[in-house]
Design an enzyme around this catalytic site. Structure first.
Site, PDB file in Angstrom:
ATOM      1  N   GLU A  36       7.872 -14.969  -9.918  1.00 48.27           N
ATOM      2  CA  GLU A  36       7.376 -13.614  -9.687  1.00 48.27           C
ATOM      3  C   GLU A  36       6.986 -12.918 -10.986  1.00 48.27           C
ATOM      4  O   GLU A  36       5.950 -12.244 -11.054  1.00 48.27           O
ATOM      5  CB  GLU A  36       8.463 -12.775  -9.009  1.00 48.27           C
ATOM      6  CG  GLU A  36       8.750 -13.130  -7.571  1.00 48.27           C
ATOM      7  CD  GLU A  36       9.891 -12.293  -7.011  1.00 48.27           C
ATOM      8  OE1 GLU A  36       9.745 -11.792  -5.884  1.00 48.27           O
ATOM      9  OE2 GLU A  36      10.921 -12.140  -7.691  1.00 48.27           O
ATOM     10  N   ARG A  39       4.838  -0.217  -4.984  1.00 46.20           N
ATOM     11  CA  ARG A  39       4.602  -0.988  -3.760  1.00 46.20           C
ATOM     12  C   ARG A  39       3.553  -2.071  -3.959  1.00 46.20           C
ATOM     13  O   ARG A  39       3.421  -2.979  -3.142  1.00 46.20           O
ATOM     14  CB  ARG A  39       4.172  -0.052  -2.628  1.00 46.20           C
ATOM     15  CG  ARG A  39       5.235   0.949  -2.239  1.00 46.20           C
ATOM     16  CD  ARG A  39       4.723   1.947  -1.227  1.00 46.20           C
ATOM     17  NE  ARG A  39       4.467   1.350   0.066  1.00 46.20           N
ATOM     18  CZ  ARG A  39       5.373   1.273   1.040  1.00 46.20           C
ATOM     19  NH1 ARG A  39       6.585   1.730   0.857  1.00 46.20           N
ATOM     20  NH2 ARG A  39       5.058   0.739   2.211  1.00 46.20           N
ATOM     21  N   LYS A  74      12.594 -15.593  -9.240  1.00 39.00           N
ATOM     22  CA  LYS A  74      12.411 -14.522 -10.213  1.00 39.00           C
ATOM     23  C   LYS A  74      11.446 -14.944 -11.318  1.00 39.00           C
ATOM     24  O   LYS A  74      10.616 -14.159 -11.785  1.00 39.00           O
ATOM     25  CB  LYS A  74      13.757 -14.117 -10.825  1.00 39.00           C
ATOM     26  CG  LYS A  74      14.605 -13.272  -9.904  1.00 39.00           C
ATOM     27  CD  LYS A  74      14.012 -11.882  -9.742  1.00 39.00           C
ATOM     28  CE  LYS A  74      14.694 -11.117  -8.626  1.00 39.00           C
ATOM     29  NZ  LYS A  74      14.254 -11.547  -7.273  1.00 39.00           N
ATOM     30  N   CYS A 113       0.820  -1.210   0.000  1.00 36.22           N
ATOM     31  CA  CYS A 113       0.000   0.000   0.000  1.00 36.22           C
ATOM     32  C   CYS A 113       0.852   1.258   0.000  1.00 36.22           C
ATOM     33  O   CYS A 113       2.005   1.248   0.398  1.00 36.22           O
ATOM     34  CB  CYS A 113      -0.938   0.041   1.202  1.00 36.22           C
ATOM     35  SG  CYS A 113      -1.912  -1.445   1.451  1.00 36.22           S
ATOM     36  N   HIS A 130      17.294 -38.069  -5.469  1.00 37.32           N
ATOM     37  CA  HIS A 130      16.402 -38.296  -4.334  1.00 37.32           C
ATOM     38  C   HIS A 130      14.975 -37.855  -4.641  1.00 37.32           C
ATOM     39  O   HIS A 130      14.178 -37.662  -3.709  1.00 37.32           O
ATOM     40  CB  HIS A 130      16.938 -37.576  -3.102  1.00 37.32           C
ATOM     41  CG  HIS A 130      18.276 -38.071  -2.658  1.00 37.32           C
ATOM     42  ND1 HIS A 130      18.448 -39.215  -1.905  1.00 37.32           N
ATOM     43  CD2 HIS A 130      19.521 -37.601  -2.911  1.00 37.32           C
ATOM     44  CE1 HIS A 130      19.732 -39.410  -1.685  1.00 37.32           C
ATOM     45  NE2 HIS A 130      20.410 -38.437  -2.288  1.00 37.32           N
ATOM     46  N   ASN A 139      -2.769   1.566   6.247  1.00 37.70           N
ATOM     47  CA  ASN A 139      -1.995   0.377   5.894  1.00 37.70           C
ATOM     48  C   ASN A 139      -1.963  -0.551   7.100  1.00 37.70           C
ATOM     49  O   ASN A 139      -1.937  -0.082   8.237  1.00 37.70           O
ATOM     50  CB  ASN A 139      -0.548   0.727   5.535  1.00 37.70           C
ATOM     51  CG  ASN A 139      -0.430   1.431   4.210  1.00 37.70           C
ATOM     52  OD1 ASN A 139      -1.392   1.524   3.451  1.00 37.70           O
ATOM     53  ND2 ASN A 139       0.752   1.949   3.923  1.00 37.70           N
ATOM     54  N   GLY A 140      -1.905  -1.850   6.843  1.00 35.48           N
ATOM     55  CA  GLY A 140      -1.806  -2.804   7.929  1.00 35.48           C
ATOM     56  C   GLY A 140      -3.107  -3.523   8.190  1.00 35.48           C
ATOM     57  O   GLY A 140      -4.019  -3.552   7.349  1.00 35.48           O
ATOM     58  N   LYS A 200       5.829  -4.541  -3.149  1.00 34.16           N
ATOM     59  CA  LYS A 200       7.265  -4.360  -2.941  1.00 34.16           C
ATOM     60  C   LYS A 200       7.659  -4.620  -1.504  1.00 34.16           C
ATOM     61  O   LYS A 200       8.633  -5.288  -1.221  1.00 34.16           O
ATOM     62  CB  LYS A 200       7.673  -2.939  -3.362  1.00 34.16           C
ATOM     63  CG  LYS A 200       9.157  -2.652  -3.197  1.00 34.16           C
ATOM     64  CD  LYS A 200      10.007  -3.517  -4.103  1.00 34.16           C
ATOM     65  CE  LYS A 200      11.470  -3.182  -4.013  1.00 34.16           C
ATOM     66  NZ  LYS A 200      12.297  -4.124  -4.787  1.00 34.16           N
ATOM     67  N   TRP A 230      -3.692  -2.481  -1.169  1.00 36.11           N
ATOM     68  CA  TRP A 230      -3.509  -3.901  -1.491  1.00 36.11           C
ATOM     69  C   TRP A 230      -4.451  -4.668  -0.581  1.00 36.11           C
ATOM     70  O   TRP A 230      -4.333  -4.628   0.635  1.00 36.11           O
ATOM     71  CB  TRP A 230      -2.058  -4.320  -1.252  1.00 36.11           C
ATOM     72  CG  TRP A 230      -1.687  -5.663  -1.789  1.00 36.11           C
ATOM     73  CD1 TRP A 230      -1.316  -5.966  -3.064  1.00 36.11           C
ATOM     74  CD2 TRP A 230      -1.631  -6.890  -1.056  1.00 36.11           C
ATOM     75  NE1 TRP A 230      -1.030  -7.318  -3.168  1.00 36.11           N
ATOM     76  CE2 TRP A 230      -1.220  -7.905  -1.957  1.00 36.11           C
ATOM     77  CE3 TRP A 230      -1.888  -7.243   0.272  1.00 36.11           C
ATOM     78  CZ2 TRP A 230      -1.053  -9.234  -1.579  1.00 36.11           C
ATOM     79  CZ3 TRP A 230      -1.727  -8.570   0.655  1.00 36.11           C
ATOM     80  CH2 TRP A 230      -1.323  -9.541  -0.263  1.00 36.11           C
ATOM     81  N   GLU A 284      17.049 -18.437  -6.164  1.00 42.52           N
ATOM     82  CA  GLU A 284      16.739 -17.065  -6.543  1.00 42.52           C
ATOM     83  C   GLU A 284      16.293 -16.996  -8.004  1.00 42.52           C
ATOM     84  O   GLU A 284      15.356 -16.264  -8.350  1.00 42.52           O
ATOM     85  CB  GLU A 284      17.956 -16.173  -6.304  1.00 42.52           C
ATOM     86  CG  GLU A 284      17.804 -14.739  -6.772  1.00 42.52           C
ATOM     87  CD  GLU A 284      16.714 -13.952  -6.064  1.00 42.52           C
ATOM     88  OE1 GLU A 284      16.420 -12.824  -6.522  1.00 42.52           O
ATOM     89  OE2 GLU A 284      16.142 -14.432  -5.066  1.00 42.52           O
TER      90      GLU A 284
END
Length: 615
Positions: free
Chosen positions: A491, A27, A488, A2, A507, A101-102, A610, A75, A484
């Protein structure tokens, strides 16, 4: 998550606020709204979707012009991303507007109380209860800051709140608990925002807000108190980057710009780390050398990409200091009752310094008596403020949701912390530390070299746009690099992607191999740890024999991999522990290009934000 913007001054509040929201789009959000005080009243507009939807609404139905206002990009948490659930939220009389926010954890009981008293709530959100509670308290005390303090004392959870009232048109009030909020101070004007990027066009003078504080903004000054009403101590600071640093600079995406900025970001993170005596220094250390010498365990807590940086740091810390190191997902850390004491050093890694899971892990660690060292990119954010030591990464603003330059600078910071511990504990001599610092100083140029050779990687990514799955393999420090790379791709390209330790193939994961399945393999250097190199070459042969399309990332002059690589990506030779600095870069470019080829939004991937400021 947010974005929040508040303004009081002499400019058009609507213009200042919407421009600030534009800067905070990175964000992540799914609706936007604004409220402006003008002509003795309060005017608001809000729309689901991107900011452009709100701007279209404002073109069709302009708001009155005023010089006090607030805005928000949301958000969704409580209630879906609809017009009704978008912020700001108003009381029934339309005199109070609130953005938030929150999460307010006790909102259900508060809502029930309000409805019993005749309030009609129009949304599914937890935020709307605050507008109604503020209206009630203001009707008694006629002071918006005092009303905010009274309301905040009733709220449970993590929140940033910003509010205006039509009966007090020259003030904006904000409050924070476990959620970011920063003040900008200009000439005859003041700003509130969840990120300094929102007001960097107007001022570089900022004020940190602490935990459980309320701030009152007026044209002629800023007043900060605790929730209890007592005056609060605050710290002013100057923002050390300008608005141009947050612009695309000619690139199609912020992510492309930030990938290109990595050589400079790496170099900047290394600047000033050696003092006049030749010793390594951090930014702020409030842990004595004697305490660090008593440390018998290091625990790294982080989330997402920062967690992968922590996994790489483990290899360096244990190798250079001989101290056991654990790496924990911050979101799981405090729920498993970890064993911590005064001899434990906790390293918290967070780009924003506001990652809620990491902040809660940090607080749990301090409650157990552990010392905390923060690695962070944001001066004045909560995690560094609540830590015993800080190393800032100096990457500059990172706007794209998918982290690139923040990751590489976190790696540099992790290496510096490991060397610092080795210096204090006497496990690394000064000349040994100096040699590693020199190697690190060369990495910036090596990253530049990698970036100059990425066109074949882009072509490869475009050719794989129709694929549904890509696997990643690595060994030693190459394993976190594989994780990583897979993250990526998830995302950005919205593809199934998994990273595996190459030794685990037999395995289970080898069952996934089928004809033409792309598998990216990060190959360790043939120098030094040649056993690992030989083993991963065998892994490449195993998957290729089962039909995989092998995409091999290997050092220059590593000829052993050539017969088994369908696609070969060369990287400069580097010391083993530092290889992730160059091996990660092609994976960033690969994911960005593949996402572009699939028509995805690169800077703001769906469902992501973000900075994750709620648990």
């Amino acid at each position: 998550m947010c974005g929040i913007v508040g303004y009081v001054g002499s400019q058009s509040a609507l213009e200042v606020v919407t421009a600030g929201l534009r800067r905070l789009e990175y964000r992540g959000y799914d609706s936007a709204g604004v409220a402006v005080l003008a002509d003795g009243g309060l005017a608001a507009a809000k729309k689901a979707g991107k900011l452009v939807n709100l701007e279209k609404e404002l073109t069709q139905r302009p708001l009155a012009t005023g010089t006090t206002g607030i805005g928000h990009t949301r958000w969704a948490t409580h209630g879906g991303p609809t017009d009704a659930n978008a912020h700001p939220h108003l009381d029934n009389a339309g005199r109070v507007a609130v953005v938030h926010n929150g999460i307010i954890e006790n909102f259900a009981s508060l809502r029930a109380e309000l409805e019993e008293r005749g309030h009609e709530l129009a949304s599914e959100t937890d935020t709307e209860v605050v507008a109604h509670l503020l209206a009630e308290e203001f009707s008694v005390c006629a002071d918006l800051a005092e009303a905010m303090r009274l309301v905040c004392r009733r709220l449970d959870g993590a929140f940033t709140l910003v509010a205006v009232h039509a009966d007090d048109p020259d003030v904006v009030v904000g409050a924070r608990r476990n959620s970011p909020l920063v003040v900008g101070v200009g000439e005859g004007e003041a700003f509130l925002a969840s990120d300094v990027a929102a007001f960097i066009d107007h001022t570089r003078s900022a004020i940190e807000l602490g935990q459980d504080q309320v701030v009152e903004l007026r044209r002629d000054g800023v007043t900060v108190t605790g929730f209890d009403g007592r005056p609060a101590q605050v710290r002013s600071y100057r923002i050390d980057w300008d608005a141009a640093a947050a612009e695309k600079g000619g690139y199609d995406y912020f992510m492309l710009k930030e990938i290109a900025e990595q050589p400079k970001a790496v170099a900047d993170t290394l600047l000033g780390r050696i003092d006049a005596s030749g010793s390594l220094t951090l930014d702020e250390v409030r842990i004595s050398a004697s305490e660090l010498r008593e440390v018998d365990k290091v625990v790294i807590v982080a989330c997402g990409t920062a967690f992968h940086a922590g996994l790489i740091a483990k290899y360096a810390i244990e190798h250079w200091t001989r101290v056991p190191c654990e790496v924990e997902l911050a979101s799981e850390f405090r729920y498993r009752d970890p064993i911590l004491d005064q001899q434990t050093l906790v390293i918290a890694i967070s780009q924003s310094g506001e990652t809620m899971d990491t902040l809660m892990a940090l607080r749990h660690a301090r409650e157990q008596g552990a010392r905390v060292l923060a690695i962070c990119n944001t001066n004045g954010s909560t995690i560094p403020r609540e830590s015993d030591a800080v190393l800032y990464t100096h990457a500059g603003p990172e706007v794209a949701v998918a982290s690139t330059k923040a990751f590489l600078t976190q790696l540099v910071a992790c290496y510096l912390v490991a060397l610092y511990l080795g210096q204090v504990r006497g496990t690394k001599w000064g000349d040994e530390i100096g040699a590693v610092i020199r190697d690190l100083s060369h990495i910036s140029g090596e990253v530049e070299r990698v970036l100059e050779t990425m066109e074949p990687v882009r072509e490869l990514a475009r050719s794989l746009a129709a694929k549904k799955t890509v696997l990643f393999l690595g060994r030693h420090v190459g394993y976190p690099v594989a994780l990583e790379g897979a993250l990526k791709l998830k995302e950005l390209a919205y593809m199934h992607a998994e990273g595996f330790a190459a030794g685990e193939l037999k395995h289970g994961p080898i069952a996934l191999i089928e004809d033409d399945l792309p598998v990216v393999v990060v190959v360790p250097s043939p120098r030094g740890r040649s056993v690992l190199h030989d083993k991963i070459v065998s892994n490449i042969q195993e998957i290729r024999a089962r039909g995989a399309r092998t995409i091999v990332i290997a050092e220059e002059r590593d000829e052993a991999v050539v017969p088994y690589a369908d696609h070969l990506i060369r990287i400069p030779a580097t010391p083993t522990l530092l290889q992730p600095m160059v091996a990660t870069v092609p994976l960033q470019v690969f994911a960005c290009e593949l996402a572009t080829a699939r028509g995805n939004e690169v800077d703001q991937p769906r469902n992501l934000a973000k900075s994750v400021t709620v648990e």
